[in-house]
Design an enzyme around this catalytic site. Structure first.
Site, mmCIF file in Angstrom:
data_model
loop_
_atom_site.group_PDB
_atom_site.id
_atom_site.type_symbol
_atom_site.label_atom_id
_atom_site.label_comp_id
_atom_site.label_asym_id
_atom_site.label_seq_id
_atom_site.Cartn_x
_atom_site.Cartn_y
_atom_site.Cartn_z
ATOM 1 N N CYS A 272 -0.365 4.103 2.326
ATOM 2 C CA CYS A 272 -0.143 3.836 3.758
ATOM 3 C C CYS A 272 1.329 4.015 4.136
ATOM 4 C CB CYS A 272 -0.535 2.403 4.118
ATOM 5 S SG CYS A 272 -2.055 1.837 3.365
ATOM 6 N N ASP A 273 2.248 3.554 3.282
ATOM 7 C CA ASP A 273 3.647 3.424 3.708
ATOM 8 C C ASP A 273 4.642 4.308 2.962
ATOM 9 O OD1 ASP A 273 2.807 1.445 5.461
ATOM 10 O OD2 ASP A 273 2.987 -0.113 3.950
ATOM 11 N N CYS B 223 0.843 -1.196 0.000
ATOM 12 C CA CYS B 223 0.000 0.000 0.000
ATOM 13 C C CYS B 223 0.880 1.249 0.000
ATOM 14 C CB CYS B 223 -0.918 -0.016 1.216
ATOM 15 S SG CYS B 223 -1.911 1.475 1.355
#
Ligand code: NAP
Length: 322
Positions: A140-141, A137
Site C-alpha cells: 500500500c505505502d 503494508c
C-alpha cells in the site's frame, strides 16, 4: 432479519478462506451468505506478487483475489458488503450475526474467516506518525518512499519478505530485529541476505519513532543485550511484528491458544458447536493462502455433515409400535 429457515451457513470474512468456503458451500448447495466489510480478497489485497500458490507461479494478489471472488460467485456466493459486529449462539443452537447496517442474519452454522489485524509496537510516535512514515503494508505505502531510507521492524516471514519488496522503491532498507536470528523461512531469508540494499540490525528493540511536522525521521533503538541506545535515520518504519486474530466478534468464550487464535478440531469446529474457524483466525503452525483455503474446504464440507446430523437429531422420532 434474515431468518435461519433461509440460511444454512453464514461466512464471516471475504479473504481466501471466506471465498473458498463460499465456493464449497455453493457446490454443496448450502444456502449461504458471505459478509465482508470491504472488497473481497483480504490479505491478498495487501500482497503484490504471490509465488507460492500452486498452479500460479507468479500472480498479483489482487488478480488472485478477483479470480477467487469470481469463482465463488460462479457457484452462487451471495457476498454482502457489511461489517459484522457480533456473533452469538442462542440456546436453540441458532447463531445470530449482527452487522453495522442493522441486519441480523440467522443460521445454524457460522464459518469465521475474519483474519487478523497487525500487532502494534506500542511505542511513542507510532500513532502520531501513522500514515506519515509508519505503515503496516508495504504494497500500500512502499511507493511513497522512492529513494528514501526505511526501517522494517520484525523478524518473521512478513518482515523479511516485505523488506525485500520495499527495496524496489527505497535506496536502503534496515531490518531491525530484537534477536540475533530470524524466525522467517529459510528461502525468504536467503533472498533477503542476497539483497545488497538491505542491512540487518540484530538485537535491537524500538523505543520510539521520532519526527517533525513533515513526518517521521528516525527510529530510536535500544540494544536488547547491552542496553545501549542508538538512533537510526529513516523516513519510514514498516512494522511487521505479527497479526492479532479478529476473534472478538464472538460473544461467548471460545477455546483459544495463548496468542488468541481459535483452537479447532480436525473438522475446523471450535469449542462452540456449529462455529467453524478457517484461515488466520485459527491456531496452527503457519498461515498461508494454501492453508487458509485448505481450512475453508474442510470447514464447508464439515458444515454439510453438521447440518445433516443436526437435522436428523431434531427430526421427530418415529414411534415404536406396541
Ligand atoms: P510472526 O511470524 O509471528 O513474526 C513476528 C516477528 O515480529 C517475530 O520475528 C517477532 O520476534 C517479532 N516481534 C513480535 N513482537 C515484537 C515486538 N513487540 N517488538 C519487536 N519485534 C517483535 O508474524 P508474521 O511475520 O506477520 O507472520 C504471520 C504468519 O503469516 C506466519 O505464520 C507466517 O509464516 C505467515 N506469512 C507467510 C508469508 C509467506 O510465506 N510468504 C508472508 C507473510 C506471512 P521473535 O522472533 O523474537 O519472536
Amino acid at each position: 432479519m434474515i431468518s435461519s429457515s433461509e440460511l444454512d451457513v453464514i461466512i464471516v470474512g471475504g479473504g481466501p478462506a471466506g471465498l473458498c468456503a463460499a465456493m464449497y458451500a455453493g457446490r454443496g448447495l448450502l444456502r449461504s451468505v458471505l459478509i465482508e466489510r470491504g472488497v473481497p480478497g483480504g490479505e491478498l489485497l495487501n500482497t503484490e506478487w504471490i509465488d507460492d500458490y500452486p498452479g500460479f507461479e507468479h500472480v498479483l494478489g489482487r488478480q488472485l483475489a478477483d479470480l477467487m471472488t469470481a469463482h465463488a460467485v460462479k457457484f452462487g456466493a451471495d457476498i454482502r458488503q457489511d461489517t459484522v459486529e457480533s456473533i452469538v449462539r442462542r440456546d436453540d443452537g441458532i447463531f445470530a450475526v449482527a452487522t453495522a447496517l442493522g441486519q441480523v442474519y440467522e443460521a445454524p452454522s457460522v464459518i469465521l474467516t475474519a483474519g487478523g489485524t497487525p500487532t502494534k509496537l506500542e511505542v511513542p510516535g507510532e500513532v502520531e506518525y501513522a500514515g506519515r512514515g509508519v505503515s503496516y503494508c508495504a504494497v500500500c505505502d512502499g511507493a511513497f518512499f522512492k529513494g528514501e531510507t526505511l526501517a522494517v521492524i520484525g523478524g518473521g516471514d512478513a518482515a523479511v519478505e516485505e523488506a525485500d519488496y520495499l527495496t524496489r522503491y527505497a535506496k536502503k532498507v534496515y531490518v531491525v530485529h530484537r534477536r540475533d536470528q530470524f524466525r522467517a523461512s529459510k528461502i525468504l531469508q536467503e533472498r533477503l541476505f542476497a539483497n545488497p540494499k538491505i542491512e540487518v540490525i540484530w538485537n535491537k528493540q524500538v523505543r520510539e519513532l521520532k519526527g517533525g511536522p513533515a513526518g517521521m525521521q528516525s527510529v530510536e533503538l535500544v540494544d536488547t543485550e547491552t542496553g545501549t541506545k542508538s538512533s537510526l535515520a529513516a523516513a519510514g518504519a514498516f512494522i511487521f511484528i505479527g497479526f492479532r486474530p479478529n476473534t472478538g466478534l464472538v460473544k461467548q468464550h471460545v477455546v483459544h491458544d495463548p496468542a488468541g487464535y481459535l483452537i479447532t478440531d480436525d473438522r475446523m469446529m471450535t469449542s462452540i458447536p456449529g462455529l467453524y474457524a478457517a484461515g488466520d483466525v485459527r491456531s496452527q503452525l503457519t498461515r498461508q493462502i494454501t492453508t487458509a483455503v485448505g481450512d475453508a474446504t474442510t470447514a464447508a464440507i464439515a458444515v454439510e455433515k453438521y447440518l445433516a446430523d443436526r437435522k436428523s437429531r431434531l427430526a421427530p422420532k418415529a414411534q415404536v409400535g406396541v
